[in-house]
Every structure is written in structure tokens, then in C-alpha cells.
Motif scaffolding. Structure first.
Motif, PDB file in Angstrom:
ATOM      1  N   GLU A 222       7.952  11.095   7.340  1.00  0.00           N
ATOM      2  CA  GLU A 222       8.851  12.256   7.374  1.00  0.00           C
ATOM      3  C   GLU A 222       8.391  13.397   6.468  1.00  0.00           C
ATOM      4  O   GLU A 222       8.981  14.478   6.478  1.00  0.00           O
ATOM      5  N   GLY A 223       7.338  13.172   5.683  1.00  0.00           N
ATOM      6  CA  GLY A 223       6.872  14.199   4.764  1.00  0.00           C
ATOM      7  C   GLY A 223       7.660  14.247   3.475  1.00  0.00           C
ATOM      8  O   GLY A 223       7.585  15.221   2.720  1.00  0.00           O
ATOM      9  N   SER A 224       8.408  13.181   3.176  1.00  0.00           N
ATOM     10  CA  SER A 224       9.193  13.108   1.945  1.00  0.00           C
ATOM     11  C   SER A 224       8.285  12.821   0.752  1.00  0.00           C
ATOM     12  O   SER A 224       7.115  12.451   0.904  1.00  0.00           O
ATOM     13  N   ARG A 225       8.853  12.928  -0.452  1.00  0.00           N
ATOM     14  CA  ARG A 225       8.079  12.698  -1.679  1.00  0.00           C
ATOM     15  C   ARG A 225       8.462  11.389  -2.360  1.00  0.00           C
ATOM     16  O   ARG A 225       8.039  11.125  -3.480  1.00  0.00           O
ATOM     17  N   THR A 226       9.267  10.553  -1.699  1.00  0.00           N
ATOM     18  CA  THR A 226       9.828   9.393  -2.384  1.00  0.00           C
ATOM     19  C   THR A 226       9.167   8.073  -1.982  1.00  0.00           C
ATOM     20  O   THR A 226       9.744   7.012  -2.181  1.00  0.00           O
ATOM     21  N   TRP A 227       7.968   8.102  -1.439  1.00  0.00           N
ATOM     22  CA  TRP A 227       7.223   6.876  -1.167  1.00  0.00           C
ATOM     23  C   TRP A 227       6.335   6.549  -2.368  1.00  0.00           C
ATOM     24  O   TRP A 227       6.038   7.406  -3.203  1.00  0.00           O
ATOM     25  N   ALA A 228       5.947   5.267  -2.452  1.00  0.00           N
ATOM     26  CA  ALA A 228       5.230   4.804  -3.638  1.00  0.00           C
ATOM     27  C   ALA A 228       4.155   3.792  -3.260  1.00  0.00           C
ATOM     28  O   ALA A 228       4.203   3.160  -2.206  1.00  0.00           O
TER      29      ALA A 228
ATOM     30  N   PRO B 196       0.813  -1.229   0.000  1.00  0.00           N
ATOM     31  CA  PRO B 196       0.000   0.000   0.000  1.00  0.00           C
ATOM     32  C   PRO B 196       0.840   1.269   0.000  1.00  0.00           C
ATOM     33  O   PRO B 196       0.544   2.217  -0.734  1.00  0.00           O
ATOM     34  N   ILE B 197       1.879   1.328   0.852  1.00  0.00           N
ATOM     35  CA  ILE B 197       2.842   2.434   0.810  1.00  0.00           C
ATOM     36  C   ILE B 197       4.230   1.841   0.991  1.00  0.00           C
ATOM     37  O   ILE B 197       4.554   1.320   2.063  1.00  0.00           O
ATOM     38  N   ASP B 198       5.023   1.888  -0.044  1.00  0.00           N
ATOM     39  CA  ASP B 198       6.404   1.419   0.018  1.00  0.00           C
ATOM     40  C   ASP B 198       7.275   2.630   0.331  1.00  0.00           C
ATOM     41  O   ASP B 198       7.356   3.566  -0.463  1.00  0.00           O
ATOM     42  N   GLY B 199       7.898   2.599   1.495  1.00  0.00           N
ATOM     43  CA  GLY B 199       8.646   3.759   1.969  1.00  0.00           C
ATOM     44  C   GLY B 199       7.853   4.503   3.035  1.00  0.00           C
ATOM     45  O   GLY B 199       7.760   5.735   3.013  1.00  0.00           O
ATOM     46  N   THR B 200       7.267   3.744   3.958  1.00  0.00           N
ATOM     47  CA  THR B 200       6.420   4.370   4.991  1.00  0.00           C
ATOM     48  C   THR B 200       7.190   5.386   5.824  1.00  0.00           C
ATOM     49  O   THR B 200       6.651   6.435   6.195  1.00  0.00           O
ATOM     50  N   ARG B 201       8.472   5.103   6.119  1.00  0.00           N
ATOM     51  CA  ARG B 201       9.255   6.089   6.886  1.00  0.00           C
ATOM     52  C   ARG B 201       9.328   7.415   6.138  1.00  0.00           C
ATOM     53  O   ARG B 201       9.238   8.487   6.744  1.00  0.00           O
ATOM     54  N   SER B 202       9.491   7.361   4.817  1.00  0.00           N
ATOM     55  CA  SER B 202       9.519   8.594   4.018  1.00  0.00           C
ATOM     56  C   SER B 202       8.184   9.316   4.089  1.00  0.00           C
ATOM     57  O   SER B 202       8.127  10.546   4.166  1.00  0.00           O
ATOM     58  N   PHE B 203       7.087   8.546   4.055  1.00  0.00           N
ATOM     59  CA  PHE B 203       5.759   9.150   4.178  1.00  0.00           C
ATOM     60  C   PHE B 203       5.628   9.889   5.506  1.00  0.00           C
ATOM     61  O   PHE B 203       5.164  11.037   5.555  1.00  0.00           O
TER      62      PHE B 203
END
Length: 264
Positions: free
Chosen positions: A95-101, A86-93
Motif C-alpha cells: 500500500e506504500g505505507s511506512r509501517t512495515w518492518a 523479511p518484511i513484516d507487514g507486507t500489505r502495508s508495503f
């Protein structure tokens, strides 16, 4: 008439983006999964619920394997299975990053037949169907033809460059990193990087969609020994991943192999 699988998952993954972006990453409720399995947020669960509702309603005979759904042996009796992160890169999500997918794939008898990876904060959609090529935002893409490992640009985490992986010494490639494995595979498919390496046991949902996108872009995607990837395993993990063009793939495998004994 039933919509083709790729059209179905492409529509669904864009809906996933709208669901996820309705949450504010740093403000979304989050907690750690048991056993050190990493963080999860209310957005992960909302996206998972939406995808399961949309996709399983459309394909009720397909099995279901998702990072955020308790696994069931029932999927092993299904010829065709959705494989979802569902969200790959949850830590990035968080943190408010743009690199989750978001990552959505369909496997038929262990082979990925349709795949989509979407980064809503970057409006980047990678997609592929078996035998039909790979695309980024509708434009056909192809992997890098970089011929030399020592000058390659490679996506890998720090553990992948540990000396014990490289018996003849670490090659001189340049290492970069992106948090989402699905995004890393998309970047290799569109030749922004020459290869992606991970040598740890890797969950199928992190790799399934990106693996087809790389191979349909003309690359190779295997486990760390060079063996083909097979999906919907009873234990849904892979023995690491190497993704690149064919020339680099050969060189990576050679560099990871045993050093021959010195001549007498």
C-alpha cells in the motif's frame, strides 16, 4: 575474529532496508500465497535471499527459519537458529505505507539471544541482546509502568476485543493498531503503548525479535495463557502473545481468566 551476533544482525537488517526500499511498494510484483496465507512481493523474496546469503555465510552452523523459505526439519538439529521475517507487514508495503518492518532474531536452545527490528521508512531500529538491555536507535528504552488496565493504551486487532475472550467483560482500555507485529512489540518496548495483545496462533518469525526487545526493556512477553515463549518449535507457531509491563500483564491474564461462580 567473529563479530558478535547482535552486530551481525544489526548490519544485515540495515542492508535489508536498502534492498526493500529499492522497490516501490505499490509497483512491486505481488501475489497471494497458497491457502490464504497472505500476500508476498518480489521485495520480500529479495530481502530473504540477501539475509540468507549474508547471515548463513557468517554463521554456517546456524539453522534457518524464515517466512519466505520453505521450512526444513534440518533446523531442529541445530542448537542455534536464525528466525527471520523479511518484511513484516507486507500489505502495508504494497500500500506504500511506512509501517512495515524487517525482523531478525537468533534463538539458542529455544531462547532468543539477539534481536533486531528495523523500519527503514521511519529509520527506527530496535535491538537487544540477552542480558544487555533494549535500545531504540542506540538509546536505552524501558516499557511503560502503567498500573491500570482500564486506562491503558493497548495495541490489538479487533478480534482480540471480542467478548468471548473477556468473560468478565471487556476492560476499558483504549485499543490502537499497527500492521506489523514486530513494530507493535517495539512500540511497547519503548513505552509508546502499554501492551500488545494477540490471541490467534502466531508465527514465530512475527514475534521472535520483538519478544526479546520487550523483555530486555523490562517487560514480560508470554503466550496468551501466561506461559513462557519458546522458539524453533517443530510447528513454528505460538499460542498468542501478551506483551506489557509486569503490572498490566497480571491484570490482562486475570481479565482473560474464567469468571468465578456466583456465591450461593
Amino acid at each position: 575474529m567473529q563479530a558478535p551476533d547482535l552486530a551481525l544482525i544489526t548490519d544485515a537488517i540495515r542492508m535489508a532496508g536498502r534492498v526493500a526500499t529499492s522497490f516501490t511498494g505499490p509497483a512491486a510484483q505481488s501475489w497471494d500465497k497458497p491457502g490464504g496465507a497472505g500476500p508476498v512481493t518480489e521485495a520480500d523474496l529479495a530481502v530473504n535471499t540477501m539475509l540468507e546469503s549474508v547471515l548463513r555465510s557468517a554463521r554456517p552452523s546456524y539453522g534457518w527459519l524464515s517466512e519466505e523459505t520453505e521450512d526444513s526439519a534440518a533446523r531442529m538439529s541445530c542448537d542455534t537458529v536464525f528466525i527471520i521475517d523479511p518484511i513484516d507487514g507486507t500489505r502495508s508495503f504494497v500500500e506504500g505505507s511506512r509501517t512495515w518492518a524487517h525482523s531478525v532474531a537468533i534463538a539458542h536452545h529455544g531462547q532468543i539471544t539477539a534481536a533486531a527490528v528495523y523500519l527503514p521508512m521511519r529509520d527506527k531500529l530496535y535491538s537487544a541482546a540477552l542480558g544487555e538491555g533494549a535500545f531504540h536507535n542506540g538509546e536505552r528504552i524501558a516499557v511503560s509502568r502503567a498500573p491500570e488496565l482500564n486506562s491503558a493504551q493497548i495495541l490489538a486487532t479487533k478480534p482480540a476485543v471480542a467478548p468471548d475472550h473477556w468473560p468478565a467483560g471487556l476492560p476499558g482500555f483504549t485499543r490502537s493498531h499497527r500492521p506489523s507485529l514486530a513494530y507493535r512489540l517495539g512500540l511497547v518496548a519503548e513505552a509508546k503503548f502499554d501492551a500488545m495483545l494477540t490471541f490467534r496462533p502466531t508465527w514465530e518469525w512475527d514475534i521472535a525479535a520483538g519478544a526479546l526487545i520487550v523483555t530486555e526493556a523490562g517487560g514480560l512477553c508470554t503466550d496468551k495463557t501466561g506461559a513462557p515463549l519458546r522458539f524453533n518449535n517443530a510447528n513454528p507457531t505460538l499460542n498468542g502473545v501478551i506483551a506489557s509491563g509486569s503490572l498490566l500483564h497480571e491484570q490482562v491474564l486475570a481479565a482473560l481468566g474464567p469468571v468465578p461462580p456466583a456465591a450461593p
